[in-house]
Write an enzyme that holds these catalytic residues in place. Structure first.
Site, PDB file in Angstrom:
ATOM      1  N   GLU A  40       0.825  -1.251   0.195  1.00  0.00           N
ATOM      2  CA  GLU A  40       0.013   0.167  -0.114  1.00  0.00           C
ATOM      3  C   GLU A  40       0.879   1.145   0.204  1.00  0.00           C
ATOM      4  O   GLU A  40       1.803   1.347   0.641  1.00  0.00           O
ATOM      5  CB  GLU A  40      -0.807  -0.183   1.206  1.00  0.00           C
ATOM      6  CG  GLU A  40      -1.752   1.097   1.407  1.00  0.00           C
ATOM      7  CD  GLU A  40      -2.373   1.463   2.843  1.00  0.00           C
ATOM      8  OE1 GLU A  40      -3.312   1.833   3.008  1.00  0.00           O
ATOM      9  OE2 GLU A  40      -1.879   0.852   3.947  1.00  0.00           O
ATOM     10  N   LYS A 116     -10.021   1.986  -1.224  1.00  0.00           N
ATOM     11  CA  LYS A 116     -10.156   1.802   0.011  1.00  0.00           C
ATOM     12  C   LYS A 116     -11.364   2.173   1.054  1.00  0.00           C
ATOM     13  O   LYS A 116     -11.599   3.310   1.146  1.00  0.00           O
ATOM     14  CB  LYS A 116      -8.925   2.295   0.885  1.00  0.00           C
ATOM     15  CG  LYS A 116      -8.392   1.688   2.352  1.00  0.00           C
ATOM     16  CD  LYS A 116      -7.145   2.195   2.914  1.00  0.00           C
ATOM     17  CE  LYS A 116      -6.954   1.637   4.265  1.00  0.00           C
ATOM     18  NZ  LYS A 116      -5.607   1.990   4.641  1.00  0.00           N
ATOM     19  N   CYS A 156      -4.963  -2.932   3.645  1.00  0.00           N
ATOM     20  CA  CYS A 156      -4.487  -2.507   5.006  1.00  0.00           C
ATOM     21  C   CYS A 156      -5.333  -2.495   6.130  1.00  0.00           C
ATOM     22  O   CYS A 156      -6.018  -3.698   6.483  1.00  0.00           O
ATOM     23  CB  CYS A 156      -3.900  -1.283   5.049  1.00  0.00           C
ATOM     24  SG  CYS A 156      -2.475  -0.923   6.326  1.00  0.00           S
TER      25      CYS A 156
END
Length: 268
Positions: A40, A116, A156
């Site tokens: 990421e 995300k 993440c």
């Protein structure tokens, strides 16, 4: 299916442009793999929020072009990790940035975009500067044996929210990809949660982290690939830069689900 996780390590002294060139070269060296995965925010850094606006690019900017070329050179599907996307217009929170992942085919074609969903920072960092994604992304990728594997994309902090992965499993996913910039201070959570998401969804999970130190934050490394039964198929038990190459038996996932059909017993 042969998967390569590229655990990049870097510090604040390396310019983003130089790191993009270095990562592209590393991707190109992975010929013979079916899937290559980067971490990421590895180009603009995951914790130096002050750099994000200046490093932001559109979907078809330099970052995307370099990664498409790298995928073509490797002849492999490439999950390019994520970058800071400059959105064409402000989102519901008024922000014009997004933590965006790109996926490319071995011919350099863009296959998927994932923004995300869960933003880390408790009101600062991502929640303050970036728009939240809304779409759960699941798609079919070549499995290296003439077939396809249904694959879910997350990033993440998403790893802490099991309902997202259950949604992907319900959409047919048997492979879950998790690029991250996860700090060393909480690396035990990183490995534990990855194994939990694999076991509870009976999916293979591949998670790749960064190493090094940036914005005074030591990064956690410890990238790993976990089988549907929780077996760790490969791991980098350190924070240095390295490539983890793992052969995954996707047929074994289907066989395990059939032999231990726990998902059929869900009540809620």
């Amino acid at each position: 299916m042969r998967i390569a996780l590229l655990q990049l390590a870097y510090g604040d002294d390396e310019p983003a442009g130089a790191r993009i060139d270095r990562a592209a070269d590393l991707v190109a060296q992975q010929r013979g793999h079916d899937l290559v995965v980067l971490p990421e925010l590895w180009a603009p850094t995951g914790f130096d929020y002050t750099r994000w606006d200046g490093e932001a690019e559109p979907l078809d900017g330099r970052f995307a072009a370099a990664m498409a070329d790298a995928a073509r050179a490797a002849g492999a599907t490439l999950h390019a990790g994520s970058f800071v996307e400059r959105l064409p217009e402000p989102g519901p929170d008024g922000n014009t940035l997004s933590n965006t992942s790109l996926l490319f085919s071995g011919e350099g074609e863009r296959l998927a975009v994932y923004r995300k969903i869960h933003r880390f920072g408790f009101g600062a960092g991502e929640p303050k500067l970036m728009e939240a994604g809304e779409d759960v992304v699941v798609l079919d990728l070549p499995d290296g044996a003439g077939g396809t594997v249904r694959t879910g994309l997350t990033t993440c902090y998403d790893l802490r929210f099991p309902e997202l992965y259950r949604r992907q499993q319900e959409a047919g996913a048997s492979l879950l990809l998790v690029p991250a910039a996860w700090p060393l201070a909480r690396v035990a959570h990183w490995t534990l949660l990855g194994r939990a998401r694999a076991v509870e969804n009976q999916c293979v999970l591949a998670q790749v982290n960064t190493g090094g130190t940036h914005a005074r934050t030591p990064m956690g490394g410890h990238s790993q690939v976990v089988a549907a039964n929780g077996e760790v198929l490969g791991e980098l038990a350190h924070t240095d830069e390295a490539v983890l190459s793992v052969d995954v038996d996707l047929a074994g996932t289907a066989a395990y689900r059939e032999a231990f059909p726990v998902l059929a017993d869900r009540r809620l």
